[in-house]
Design an enzyme around this catalytic site. Structure first.
Site, PDB file in Angstrom:
ATOM      1  CE  LYS A 158      20.320 -39.511 -45.424  1.00 45.71           C
ATOM      2  NZ  LYS A 158      19.268 -39.598 -44.404  1.00 45.71           N
ATOM      3  NE  ARG A 192      21.497 -39.500 -33.800  1.00 51.95           N
ATOM      4  CZ  ARG A 192      20.269 -40.018 -33.738  1.00 51.95           C
ATOM      5  NH1 ARG A 192      19.981 -40.900 -32.796  1.00 51.95           N
ATOM      6  NH2 ARG A 192      19.345 -39.667 -34.612  1.00 51.95           N
TER       7      ARG A 192
END
Length: 377
Positions: free
Chosen positions: A149, A223
């Site tokens: 990130k 996920r």
């Protein structure tokens, strides 16, 4: 209830890592009414339990990642799950490997902190009653892994375990209210770090369900830990499974910080959660799950890719999870926009503890709520 919750929120103060913490200034609140009856007493007891749960969720989501590791999260779960109605099991890498949770293990590969898979159980009803299973995303810090990130605001990624924190908060409230319902809490907890062992974009892993996953983006890790927990949930033969996750920035764009995103393959479950959100003031909004949205998840090299394109990112993430939740009524709450406030007043909100608790108490029913009230007295 509204007044008490508002006062608690306004007076909340984080203190755990301050050398000179400022104590809470609000010490006591007195409510007066023309007639004090059982309904009012029950409402106040419910609110006290709710506030206690919300503040547990706030505490753990606010803690810096070095004060909220997977192991510390597991210790918090054990501390909450005390009493005859509770059980708590904590598994480490060895047990998770034996279970075949290849997707969860892939996320944890780059982290020095060992993963923990936390299984909490509250048994307030006969064993024959199917439980509701809550699955909380427990990424205790998310660097994005190899798909790292940007540095700006990365500190806020300590709140990427807000789904897990909300499960802890719900169990704290259940311990105080003692409703006649069975609830299971599953928390796959790990950091997502970029070291030499970390999973790489393009790697293919095998999930607990046996489905293979091409990991195109290591920053779509939530996920991956959730899909194995959703498969694990099958063993409880649940009446419903709800996963709670700070899953996508796309949901923040879609709904902001007002409503959590609600995705469900079951209309009755979706309606019950929507009603619980409206009743508790912890609102959600149902989003679509059309099969056309799954097209972008197709892969040449695995059964499914972990990301699609930029369009409808919150929906395609939910479509990924849906593949692993076909054997029971399932709902997914994307709380990326509602679990945290950014800016000068940044911090955890404790959502969606209110929504989840309202849903569970509604499932327990009025008779169960009355019995719980009598036990408290």
């Amino acid at each position: 209830q509204v007044a008490a919750c508002a006062l608690a929120d306004a007076s909340y103060s984080y203190t755990s890592t301050l050398s000179k913490p400022k104590p809470r200034t609000l010490k006591q609140v007195v409510f007066s009414a023309e007639t004090v009856n059982a309904e009012l007493r029950d409402a106040l007891a419910h609110t006290q339990a709710l506030v206690a749960g919300i503040e547990v969720a706030k505490e753990w989501a606010n803690r810096p990642a070095n004060h909220a590791t997977p192991s510390l999260l597991a210790n918090a779960a054990k501390a909450i799950a005390k009493g005859p109605a509770f059980k708590c099991e904590v598994m480490g890498p060895k047990e998770v490997t034996k279970l075949g949770m290849g997707a969860f293990l892939a996320v944890a590969r780059g982290a020095a902190e060992p993963l923990r898979f936390i299984v909490m159980r509250y048994s307030g009803a006969p064993a024959a009653q199917a439980p509701v299973v809550l699955v909380g995303k427990g990424i205790t810090f998310d660097t994005g892994g190899i798909s790292i990130k940007p540095a700006a605001e990365m500190d806020e990624m300590k709140y990427d375990m807000s789904g897990a924190a909300s499960v802890l908060g719900v169990f704290k409230a259940l311990g105080e209210l003692k409703p006649a319902i069975n609830v299971v809490g599953l928390i796959p907890a790990t950091e997502n770090m970029p070291d030499g062992q970390a999973v790489k974009p393009g790697d293919v892993v095998t999930s607990m369900s046996g489905q293979t996953i091409e990991i195109l983006n290591t920053d779509a890790e939530g996920r991956l830990v959730l899909c194995d927990a959703l498969t694990y949930a099958e063993r409880f033969k649940p009446r419903a499974v709800i996963d709670i996750a700070t899953l996508t920035g796309a949901c923040v764009i879609a709904l902001g910080g007002v409503r959590s995103g609600l995705f469900s393959s079951d209309d009755a479950l979706a309606q019950a959660l929507q009603l619980a959100g409206d009743a508790s003031g912890d609102a959600c909004w149902r989003m679509p799950l059309d099969e056309d949205y799954a097209e972008g998840l197709k892969s040449r090299y695995a059964d499914v890719a972990n990301v699609a394109g930029r369009q409808a990112g919150s929906v395609t993430a939910a479509k990924f999870l849906q593949r692993f939740a076909s054997r029971y009524p399932w709902a997914h709450l994307d709380i990326a926009g509602t679990a945290w406030r950014s800016g000068a007043a940044k911090g955890a909100t404790g959502r969606p503890v209110g929504l989840l608790l309202a849903y569970l108490l509604a499932q327990a029913g009025p008779a169960a709520a009355k019995a719980a009230s009598n036990r408290r007295r």
